[in-house]
Design a protein around this motif. Structure first.
Motif, short mmCIF file in Angstrom:
data_model
loop_
_atom_site.label_atom_id
_atom_site.label_comp_id
_atom_site.label_asym_id
_atom_site.label_seq_id
_atom_site.Cartn_x
_atom_site.Cartn_y
_atom_site.Cartn_z
N LEU A 36 0.82 -1.22 0.00
CA LEU A 36 0.00 0.00 0.00
C LEU A 36 0.85 1.27 0.00
O LEU A 36 0.41 2.31 -0.49
CB LEU A 36 -0.96 -0.01 1.18
CG LEU A 36 -2.16 -0.94 0.96
CD1 LEU A 36 -2.92 -1.18 2.25
CD2 LEU A 36 -3.11 -0.37 -0.10
N ARG A 37 2.07 1.18 0.53
CA ARG A 37 2.95 2.36 0.53
C ARG A 37 3.06 2.97 -0.86
O ARG A 37 2.95 4.17 -1.07
CB ARG A 37 4.34 1.95 1.01
CG ARG A 37 4.93 2.58 2.26
CD ARG A 37 4.44 3.93 2.58
NE ARG A 37 4.27 4.13 4.00
CZ ARG A 37 5.22 4.46 4.85
NH1 ARG A 37 6.44 4.64 4.43
NH2 ARG A 37 4.95 4.64 6.12
N ASN A 96 -3.46 5.19 8.02
CA ASN A 96 -3.77 5.15 6.58
C ASN A 96 -4.60 6.35 6.14
O ASN A 96 -4.40 6.88 5.05
CB ASN A 96 -4.50 3.85 6.24
CG ASN A 96 -5.85 3.76 6.92
OD1 ASN A 96 -5.93 3.90 8.14
ND2 ASN A 96 -6.90 3.56 6.17
N GLY A 97 -5.49 6.78 7.01
CA GLY A 97 -6.32 7.94 6.67
C GLY A 97 -5.47 9.19 6.51
O GLY A 97 -5.81 10.10 5.75
N ASP A 98 -4.35 9.23 7.22
CA ASP A 98 -3.47 10.40 7.14
C ASP A 98 -2.64 10.38 5.87
O ASP A 98 -2.52 11.39 5.19
CB ASP A 98 -2.58 10.44 8.38
CG ASP A 98 -3.40 10.78 9.60
OD1 ASP A 98 -3.71 11.97 9.77
OD2 ASP A 98 -3.77 9.88 10.36
N LEU A 99 -2.07 9.20 5.55
CA LEU A 99 -1.30 9.13 4.30
C LEU A 99 -2.23 9.35 3.11
O LEU A 99 -1.82 9.90 2.09
CB LEU A 99 -0.59 7.77 4.21
CG LEU A 99 0.56 7.62 5.22
CD1 LEU A 99 1.07 6.19 5.25
CD2 LEU A 99 1.69 8.59 4.91
N GLY A 117 0.49 7.21 20.80
CA GLY A 117 1.21 5.95 20.59
C GLY A 117 1.53 5.70 19.13
O GLY A 117 1.15 6.48 18.25
N PRO A 118 2.29 4.61 18.87
CA PRO A 118 2.63 4.28 17.48
C PRO A 118 1.45 3.65 16.74
O PRO A 118 0.53 3.13 17.35
CB PRO A 118 3.78 3.28 17.64
CG PRO A 118 3.61 2.70 19.00
CD PRO A 118 2.91 3.72 19.84
N SER A 119 1.51 3.69 15.42
CA SER A 119 0.48 3.12 14.54
C SER A 119 0.22 1.65 14.87
O SER A 119 1.13 0.91 15.23
CB SER A 119 0.99 3.25 13.10
OG SER A 119 0.37 2.34 12.24
N ARG A 120 -1.01 1.23 14.73
CA ARG A 120 -1.36 -0.17 15.02
C ARG A 120 -2.60 -0.62 14.27
O ARG A 120 -3.36 0.20 13.78
CB ARG A 120 -1.57 -0.36 16.52
CG ARG A 120 -2.79 0.37 17.06
CD ARG A 120 -2.71 0.51 18.57
NE ARG A 120 -1.56 1.33 18.91
CZ ARG A 120 -1.06 1.45 20.16
NH1 ARG A 120 -1.63 0.80 21.15
NH2 ARG A 120 -0.02 2.22 20.40
N SER A 121 -2.77 -1.93 14.18
CA SER A 121 -4.00 -2.47 13.58
C SER A 121 -4.38 -3.76 14.29
O SER A 121 -3.52 -4.53 14.71
CB SER A 121 -3.78 -2.77 12.09
OG SER A 121 -4.92 -3.42 11.57
N GLY A 122 -5.66 -3.98 14.43
CA GLY A 122 -6.15 -5.25 14.98
C GLY A 122 -7.05 -5.93 13.98
O GLY A 122 -7.90 -6.73 14.34
N ASP A 123 -6.86 -5.59 12.70
CA ASP A 123 -7.82 -6.05 11.70
C ASP A 123 -7.72 -7.52 11.35
O ASP A 123 -8.65 -8.08 10.79
CB ASP A 123 -7.69 -5.20 10.42
CG ASP A 123 -8.58 -3.95 10.49
OD1 ASP A 123 -9.44 -3.90 11.38
OD2 ASP A 123 -8.40 -3.05 9.65
N HIS A 147 0.41 1.46 9.06
CA HIS A 147 0.84 2.29 7.93
C HIS A 147 1.74 3.43 8.38
O HIS A 147 2.57 3.91 7.64
CB HIS A 147 -0.36 2.86 7.18
CG HIS A 147 -1.18 1.81 6.52
ND1 HIS A 147 -0.83 1.28 5.31
CD2 HIS A 147 -2.29 1.15 6.91
CE1 HIS A 147 -1.71 0.35 4.97
NE2 HIS A 147 -2.60 0.25 5.92
N GLY A 148 1.55 3.85 9.60
CA GLY A 148 2.39 4.90 10.17
C GLY A 148 3.57 4.28 10.90
O GLY A 148 3.88 3.10 10.72
N PRO A 149 4.26 5.09 11.74
CA PRO A 149 5.47 4.63 12.42
C PRO A 149 5.24 3.39 13.30
O PRO A 149 4.24 3.28 13.97
CB PRO A 149 5.84 5.82 13.31
CG PRO A 149 5.13 6.98 12.74
CD PRO A 149 3.91 6.47 12.07
N ARG A 150 6.23 2.48 13.25
CA ARG A 150 6.22 1.32 14.13
C ARG A 150 6.55 1.72 15.55
O ARG A 150 6.18 1.04 16.50
CB ARG A 150 7.34 0.36 13.71
CG ARG A 150 6.98 -0.67 12.74
CD ARG A 150 8.24 -1.47 12.39
NE ARG A 150 8.38 -1.54 10.95
CZ ARG A 150 7.70 -2.39 10.20
NH1 ARG A 150 6.85 -3.22 10.74
NH2 ARG A 150 7.86 -2.40 8.89
N ALA A 151 7.34 2.78 15.69
CA ALA A 151 7.79 3.19 17.02
C ALA A 151 7.64 4.70 17.18
O ALA A 151 7.92 5.47 16.27
CB ALA A 151 9.25 2.79 17.19
#
Lengths: 478, 224
Positions: A194-195, A226-229, B196-202, B212-216
């Motif tokens: 997706l990047r 994702n909404g931000d990117l 906090g850093p980006s995360r997903s529980g999907d 999609h955002g920073p891991r840390a």
């Protein structure tokens, strides 16, 4: 999408027999409820915030026209454009025009239930524009040609093995031998794929959790980023939002934010709460050059002033479905349209008609958990009852059901006849059922006893027992 | 009739109201100008020292890492130390923030500072927060040349400097800090509230960091 709400019963039967789905639904039962409870318990002001959140939305709805005007003025002042769409079709046309004006070929999308409601993806594809869902769950179901089964966890009906299969099928440029057995590796692959899309997109489309009249700001709440990117990289940012998303001020949004994430995922705050106001400003090194807001009505203005107005307070947290025994059993797709669970059972008839979705307000045990957990205190069971009444008034239920209800109502309105009937019927049932303790079949109730047994009465009617209880109480007092 | 007029008039019809209804207009005007603050949780209403401590505690609870330094001069060293500890190249991307620019970067010969927005090739980015929220461990970042928004999302590691004096007890107070008059607008283009850093529980509701955002997310708190 094809509306399958009229086939709710068949959908539900299919869902019950679907082994994969039943396994996945276990995650809903296990996860959401405890997390919400913990977050709520850690905030002593939670219930007062619910009252405040409800009051804010009630106030905003009572002057919705004026707040929309104030909001529009502010968006324009910050250099953005506001488009009004009475119907889904109007909204699709407006969005297509915006995309065409910049020659868009690829559109990235943040998670948005409104774009599901207006069926935007199919429409864009049909017009030669490629929509790419970027929320991980939405991306997965887009690959599968499915629709979300939950408003905040769109792929909650799937297991990781199914996701692996889809990734292997679609990402066929990647090495076959790669390991995709765990959610970690699946997430990493989606992130990489997706990047590239974010940079390729000409237009980014997001929904909105709030539209703030005070500042002309749209707000989204996400965890992935994702909404931000989606909105910071493309040239154009389009916000698609329904009219009831309006709140008066940033402070009002802050109040509701405190109950939103806690009710949804049990977080105090979602990772990213993003406030967007207009396009990039003079000197800004990044951000979109154009900012458009599409305000969608699609039936909502007609809900105002009716017994369904309270539904417009909904902030789409998903707590009602997370706590619903019916949703836990059949999942979201069985509901047959965009919005599942208790909120869908109320909203769907408002938006597509009770003639198509009469099963949904009936698919409830009225256990009341949805109302008990709703952060906006929406009386969901009461509104489902209103829909049942409308359905009955308009003669939409099957004849046998109407006849049965009429039969019951005849006795219910004549207490002495009812008592007489019960005092004969109950002992009879009790006599026949005593040995087994329950009935596996009953005349005229085959549909009910097909899936469960009716416990046999224990000899006396409810009213008789109630009288005894009163007598005992009085004796205790004297 | 335009779509706008049609929608507004249907709303008025449903509400049984008119657009020039003076009482409603006055109530709306009052609400917009007074912006009442509603229920403010007691949790963050603390003195400065305790507020900073709560901010750090809440940020760590949501998987951010927190480092406290005494003065702005200590920030470059802290950044370099973080990069080393994560085995990252000694390169940092940052905007034109004056507070960051006045820090002694040149004292660290081996650290490469890249300026401007991120193009997606940076492993680590550095921003200066406008405000913080002790209540939830949330950072408030605002767009512009000082702190381009792309830096908040594209690099795998996001380092954010915050002055302890900018940490508010509650979200409402922190938002008051961003309602500034900038280029004639009441708000910056983007305000990011980051918790906090980006995360997903999907996938199977299993919570994973770095969607999609920073891991840390590493927070450097200055002073306090």
């Amino acid at each position: 999408m094809q509306v399958t709400s009229p086939a709710f019963k068949q959908n539900a039967r299919g869902a019950l027999a679907d082994v994969q789905l039943q396994k996945a639904l276990g995650n809903v039962r296990a996860g959401f409820i405890d997390k919400r409870r913990k977050a709520m318990d850690a905030l002593p002001e939670f219930d007062r915030l619910r009252d405040e959140a409800k009051a804010i939305k009630d106030h905003a709805l009572a002057s919705l026209d004026l707040y929309l005007e104030a909001y529009e003025t502010k968006v324009k002042a910050s250099g953005g454009h506001v488009h009004w769409a009475a119907t889904a079709e109007d909204a699709r046309g407006i969005i297509l025009d915006i995309c065409r004006a910049v020659g868009a070929r690829t559109v990235t999308k943040g998670k948005s239930m409104i774009t599901e409601e207006i069926e935007l993806n199919d429409f864009l594809e049909g017009n030669g524009i490629r929509p790419v869902e970027t929320d991980l769950g939405e991306y997965i179901i887009q690959l599968r040609g499915e629709h979300p089964s939950h408003i905040i966890a769109p792929a909650v009906h799937l297991n990781k093995e199914q996701v692996e299969e889809d990734f292997r099928r679609v990402h066929d440029h990647l090495p076959v031998a790669r390991d995709l057995s765990e959610p970690e590796s699946l997430l990493a692959e989606a992130r990489r794929v997706l990047r590239a899309q974010y940079f390729e997109a000409d237009v980014g489309i997001t929904g909105a959790n709030f539209l703030v009249a005070e500042t002309g700001t749209s707000m989204i709440v996400t965890n992935e980023g994702n909404g931000d990117l989606t909105q910071v990289l493309p040239r154009v940012h389009v916000v698609v939002a329904s009219i009831e998303k309006i709140v008066p001020t940033l402070n009002d949004a802050a109040q509701i934010l405190r109950v939103l994430a806690r009710s949804a995922t049990g977080q105090d705050m979602s990772v990213y709460t993003t406030l967007s106001t207009g396009p990039r400003q003079e000197g800004d090194p990044d951000g979109p050059e154009e900012y458009h807001v599409v305000l969608l009505d699609n039936g909502r203005s007609s809900m105002l002033g009716t017994e369904f107005q309270d539904m417009l307070r909904c902030i789409r947290c998903g707590a009602c479905m997370n706590h619903c025994p019916v949703y836990h059993t059949v999942g979201g797709h069985a509901y047959g349209w965009v919005y599942p669970g208790p909120m869908g059972a109320v909203l769907t008839p408002s938006l597509i008609g009770v003639d198509k979705s009469g099963h949904l307000p009936n698919a409830s045990t009225f256990c009341g958990r949805c109302e008990a957990v709703c952060p906006m205190r929406i009386p969901l069971p009461r509104m489902m009852r209103h829909w049942r009444e409308r359905e009955f008034e308009r003669g939409l239920n099957p004849a046998t059901q109407r006849w049965g209800l009429g039969f019951w109502a005849f006795f219910a309105r004549r207490p002495s006849l009812y008592r007489l009937g019960a005092s004969i019927g109950i002992p009879l049932l009790s006599l026949f059922g005593r040995r087994k303790g329950s009935f596996g079949t009953l005349p005229l109730a085959g549909g009910w006893t097909k899936h469960r047994d009716l416990p046999s009465p224990q000899g006396r009617t409810f009213l008789q027992q109630w009288r005894d209880r009163d007598t005992l109480r009085q004796e205790a007092r004297t | 009739m335009s779509a706008r007029e049609a929608i507004l008039s249907r709303i008025r019809q449903s509400l049984d109201a008119t657009g020039d209804d003076g009482a409603r207009r006055a109530a709306v005007g009052r609400r917009l100008s007074e912006a009442p603050r509603g229920v403010i949780p007691a949790r963050g209403q603390l003195d400065a020292k305790a507020r900073t401590a709560l901010f750090c505690e809440q940020a760590e609870k949501i998987q951010a890492t927190v480092q406290r330094v005494k003065s702005p001069d200590a920030v470059p060293k802290a950044v370099a130390g973080y990069l080393r500890s994560k085995n990252l190249p000694a390169t940092i991307r940052m905007g034109a923030d004056e507070r960051l620019a006045s820090m002694p970067w040149s004292a660290l010969k081996s650290l490469e500072v890249r300026s401007g927005p991120s193009d997606g090739d940076d492993e680590a980015g550095l921003s200066h927060a406008t405000a913080g929220v002790a209540e939830t461990g949330t950072l408030v970042l605002t767009s512009g040349t000082a702190n381009p928004t792309t830096i908040n999302f594209l690099p795998e590691h996001h380092i954010v400097v915050i002055d302890a004096a900018d940490i508010a007890g509650d979200l409402e107070s922190a938002l008051a800090a961003v309602r500034v008059d900038r280029n004639g607008a009441t708000m910056p283009r983007t305000v990011n509230l980051i918790s906090g850093p980006s995360r997903s529980g999907d996938i199977e509701q299993k919570l994973l960091l770095g969607a999609h955002g920073p891991r840390a997310l590493h927070i450097i708190v200055v002073g306090g």
